[in-house]
Design an enzyme around this catalytic site. Structure first.
Site, short mmCIF file in Angstrom:
data_model
loop_
_atom_site.label_atom_id
_atom_site.label_comp_id
_atom_site.label_asym_id
_atom_site.label_seq_id
_atom_site.Cartn_x
_atom_site.Cartn_y
_atom_site.Cartn_z
N ASP A 81 49.46 -13.34 34.57
CA ASP A 81 48.40 -13.81 35.45
C ASP A 81 48.15 -12.71 36.46
OD1 ASP A 81 46.63 -16.15 35.84
OD2 ASP A 81 47.36 -16.02 37.88
N GLY A 172 37.28 -6.31 32.66
CA GLY A 172 37.34 -7.03 33.93
C GLY A 172 36.59 -6.30 35.03
N TYR A 173 37.28 -6.09 36.15
CA TYR A 173 36.67 -5.45 37.32
C TYR A 173 36.89 -3.93 37.34
CZ TYR A 173 36.29 -10.23 39.19
OH TYR A 173 35.99 -11.55 39.37
N ASP A 174 37.44 -3.37 36.28
CA ASP A 174 37.76 -1.94 36.27
C ASP A 174 36.56 -1.04 36.63
OD1 ASP A 174 40.34 -2.53 35.66
OD2 ASP A 174 40.27 -1.82 33.58
N LYS A 197 45.27 5.30 33.32
CA LYS A 197 45.24 3.99 33.99
C LYS A 197 46.58 3.29 33.88
CE LYS A 197 43.39 -0.65 33.39
NZ LYS A 197 42.54 -1.53 32.57
N HIS A 202 48.41 -2.16 37.96
CA HIS A 202 49.26 -3.30 38.29
C HIS A 202 49.98 -3.83 37.06
CE1 HIS A 202 45.45 -4.69 36.83
NE2 HIS A 202 45.73 -5.97 36.94
N ARG A 203 49.26 -3.93 35.94
CA ARG A 203 49.87 -4.44 34.72
C ARG A 203 50.85 -3.43 34.13
NH1 ARG A 203 45.49 -6.18 32.47
NH2 ARG A 203 45.69 -8.27 33.35
#
Length: 219
Positions: A81, A172-174, A197, A202-203
């Protein structure tokens, strides 16, 4: 020899990734690197249903998804998540990142709504961060009192929201997220290579921590 190779493939343990997103499954396969286990998705094993994601934190929702699908499938389950926290929005959209523009919103619709919400703000007021929580649920260790144990790993990527989308990489928001290592107006994650990246995302950070846990458990 061919039969021996087939036997090895069949005997690999399966690790269920609680997602129907082909983007997220591919990224986690890349990030987690070589494992003894085979990563399979919800659709890959034709598993129906959806977990109720009503937690107030990314970790709570990741744990809910991991436990739900582990109980349903009987397989060790890894759930992700993640989302955006934006300073000017008081930490929003947070756990509603994927549904920011509506329950069935596309990435483009989410990006358009976010850019409109921050319209006119200077770069120093566009601070944001990606957060990721990975939860591993182990159904074989469940007990009547303690429930199903979950291992957690976290990752954060600091940055800011760009004034317009740039790049067609990532998802997503990348295309509207400038990592902190870039100057204001610099490259968004949509303009970075996948390899670059992964080193700062974060992932990527959460996955490297989870990899240690998985290997320690024999996956």
């Amino acid at each position: 020899m061919a039969a021996d190779r087939a036997s090895v493939a069949v005997d690999r343990p399966r690790l269920l990734v609680a997602t129907r997103s082909t983007h997220k499954l591919r990224e986690l396969r890349e990030l987690l690197g070589p494992l003894a286990a085979e990563l399979v998705s919800l659709d890959g094993i034709a598993l129906p249903g959806d977990a109720i994601e009503d937690g107030e934190t990314f970790a709570a929702n990741a744990a809910k998804k991991a436990r739900f699908f582990a109980a349903l499938s009987g397989l060790p389950t890894l759930a992700d998540d993640s989302g955006l926290e934006i300073d000017a929005l008081g930490g929003g959209p947070g756990v509603r990142t994927r549904r920011y523009a509506g329950e069935d919103a596309t990435d483009e619709q989410n990006n358009v709504k976010l850019l409109a919400a921050l319209a006119g703000l200077a770069s120093e007021r566009r601070g944001a961060r990606y957060r990721c929580a990975l939860a591993l649920a182990l159904p074989e260790l469940s007990g009547p009192r303690d429930g199903m144990p979950v291992r957690l790993a976290h990752g954060t990527c600091e940055g800011r929201i760009a004034t317009a989308p740039r790049g067609d990489g990532g998802f997503g928001y990348d295309p509207i997220f400038e990592p902190a290592v870039e100057p204001p107006g610099g490259r968004t994650l949509g303009e970075w290579s996948a390899e670059a990246k992964h080193r700062i995302s974060h992932r990527g950070k959460a996955a490297r921590r989870m990899h240690v846990i998985l290997v320690g458990l024999g996956f």
